[in-house]
Design a protein around this motif. Structure first.
Motif, mmCIF file in Angstrom:
data_model
loop_
_atom_site.group_PDB
_atom_site.id
_atom_site.type_symbol
_atom_site.label_atom_id
_atom_site.label_comp_id
_atom_site.label_asym_id
_atom_site.label_seq_id
_atom_site.Cartn_x
_atom_site.Cartn_y
_atom_site.Cartn_z
ATOM 1 N N ASP A 1 -5.665 -10.037 1.121
ATOM 2 C CA ASP A 1 -5.604 -8.747 1.796
ATOM 3 C C ASP A 1 -6.028 -8.843 3.256
ATOM 4 O OD1 ASP A 1 -4.812 -7.771 -0.644
ATOM 5 O OD2 ASP A 1 -6.784 -6.928 -1.163
ATOM 6 N N ARG B 1 -10.982 1.605 1.248
ATOM 7 C CA ARG B 1 -10.286 2.894 1.226
ATOM 8 C C ARG B 1 -8.794 2.712 0.953
ATOM 9 N NH1 ARG B 1 -12.036 4.589 7.122
ATOM 10 N NH2 ARG B 1 -11.417 2.409 7.311
ATOM 11 N N ARG B 2 -8.334 1.505 1.025
ATOM 12 C CA ARG B 2 -6.914 1.194 0.888
ATOM 13 C C ARG B 2 -6.644 0.659 -0.517
ATOM 14 N NH1 ARG B 2 -3.613 -0.989 5.551
ATOM 15 N NH2 ARG B 2 -1.771 -2.033 4.718
ATOM 16 N N SER B 3 -5.480 0.955 -1.067
ATOM 17 C CA SER B 3 -5.110 0.421 -2.371
ATOM 18 C C SER B 3 -3.746 -0.241 -2.274
ATOM 19 C CB SER B 3 -5.080 1.524 -3.435
ATOM 20 O OG SER B 3 -4.083 2.486 -3.131
ATOM 21 N N TYR B 4 -3.473 -1.127 -3.229
ATOM 22 C CA TYR B 4 -2.183 -1.798 -3.287
ATOM 23 C C TYR B 4 -1.523 -1.517 -4.631
ATOM 24 C CZ TYR B 4 -3.191 -4.350 0.971
ATOM 25 O OH TYR B 4 -3.478 -4.667 2.266
ATOM 26 N N GLU C 1 -3.637 -7.627 6.326
ATOM 27 C CA GLU C 1 -4.012 -6.480 7.145
ATOM 28 C C GLU C 1 -4.294 -6.878 8.597
ATOM 29 O OE1 GLU C 1 -7.022 -4.247 4.964
ATOM 30 O OE2 GLU C 1 -5.856 -4.521 3.120
ATOM 31 N N ARG D 1 -7.910 -1.632 -5.549
ATOM 32 C CA ARG D 1 -8.457 -1.473 -4.212
ATOM 33 C C ARG D 1 -8.359 -2.768 -3.411
ATOM 34 N NH1 ARG D 1 -8.572 3.660 -2.553
ATOM 35 N NH2 ARG D 1 -9.363 5.016 -4.202
ATOM 36 N N SER D 2 -8.148 -2.619 -2.104
ATOM 37 C CA SER D 2 -8.143 -3.765 -1.201
ATOM 38 C C SER D 2 -9.539 -4.370 -1.123
ATOM 39 C CB SER D 2 -7.695 -3.330 0.187
ATOM 40 O OG SER D 2 -7.990 -4.313 1.156
ATOM 41 N N SER E 1 0.860 -1.174 0.000
ATOM 42 C CA SER E 1 0.000 0.000 0.000
ATOM 43 C C SER E 1 0.904 1.233 0.000
ATOM 44 C CB SER E 1 -0.893 0.010 1.244
ATOM 45 O OG SER E 1 -0.118 0.248 2.404
ATOM 46 N N THR F 1 0.897 3.642 2.066
ATOM 47 C CA THR F 1 1.324 3.864 3.444
ATOM 48 C C THR F 1 2.502 2.967 3.800
ATOM 49 O OG1 THR F 1 -0.930 4.469 4.079
ATOM 50 C CG2 THR F 1 0.576 3.857 5.855
ATOM 51 N N GLU F 2 2.452 1.708 3.337
ATOM 52 C CA GLU F 2 3.552 0.778 3.621
ATOM 53 C C GLU F 2 4.827 1.201 2.905
ATOM 54 O OE1 GLU F 2 1.545 -2.715 2.369
ATOM 55 O OE2 GLU F 2 0.823 -3.226 4.373
ATOM 56 N N ASP G 1 -10.357 -3.470 3.051
ATOM 57 C CA ASP G 1 -10.662 -2.074 3.350
ATOM 58 C C ASP G 1 -10.665 -1.305 2.034
ATOM 59 O OD1 ASP G 1 -9.164 0.443 5.578
ATOM 60 O OD2 ASP G 1 -10.777 0.568 4.109
#
Length: 224
Positions: A175, A75-78, A179, A69-70, A37, A39-40, A73
């Protein structure tokens, strides 16, 4: 030069230009191992979000990376390495492992297929486990394995805490499991859940995705 040759040449130039930046080269090195992601990636690189966004847009524009998209979640993408992104370009780092452990939530499809596929291409042992194991292997997984010459019928889902050991290189293949878990030594592959659709095509797509990733990872691993 023919038009298709010109286009291929320009695509190569774009990839080399994108990879000429040290930060983008580091991102691609990470993506050769698994999906991240934003963030990661930020945490891994120690990079501000606006600068990371610029690098990711450049990599996507050069055909080196894609995102989705995850399933857990939304709202999260990879970010993942685009198919064929590094054709003709060799990634850099090898990793050692005593065993490769594939993990998903139910241990009924993706992780089972991954462990079976790994045994065909590597001498490093493999195993699979689930964070919340099902009672049995999904029939669709058994069927797709049989079509490709693999046997899953005699396997049973197992809990991660019963299987995990020191020296495992962990590959999460869903995912939800990725997570849920933190602090594991390994990588993540964001493989869509074939049971969500539960069709022959969905299991074939998952099998193809996992097979492609394993064929890319296996040559970069050595027995620890």
């Amino acid at each position: 030069m023919k038009t298709d040759s010109v286009d291929a040449f320009r695509a190569r130039v774009a990839k080399h230009a994108a990879l000429a930046d040290p930060a983008r080269l580091r991102i691609v090195d990470l993506l050769t191992l698994g999906d991240f992601s934003p963030t990661e990636l930020q945490a891994e690189l120690g990079m501000p979000s606006n600068l990371l966004s610029h690098h990711l847009r450049t990599l996507e524009g050069a055909g080196l990376a894609t995102r989705h998209r995850s399933e857990a979640d939304r709202r999260r993408s990879y970010i993942r390495l685009a198919a064929g992104a590094l054709d003709g370009l060799a990634p850099g780092v090898e990793h050692g492992a005593g065993r490769v452990l594939f993990v998903c939530t139910r241990n009924s499809a993706r992780s089972q297929l991954a462990a079976a596929l790994w045994q065909q291409v590597s001498d490093i042992p493999s195993a699979s486990a689930g964070t919340h194991p099902a009672e049995r292997i999904a029939p669709g997984a058994v069927d797709v394995a049989r079509r490709h010459g693999l046997q899953l019928a005699n396997s049973s889902p197992r809990r991660l805490d019963e299987v995990a050991g020191d020296g495992d290189f962990v590959v999460t293949v869903c995912d939800n499991a990725h997570e849920e878990l933190t602090g594991l030594a390994g990588v993540h592959w964001s493989v869509p859940d074939p049971l969500g659709i539960n069709t022959e095509e969905a299991f074939e797509n998952a099998f193809t995705d996992i097979s492609h990733r394993i064929n890319g990872l296996a040559p970069r691993m050595h027995a620890a």
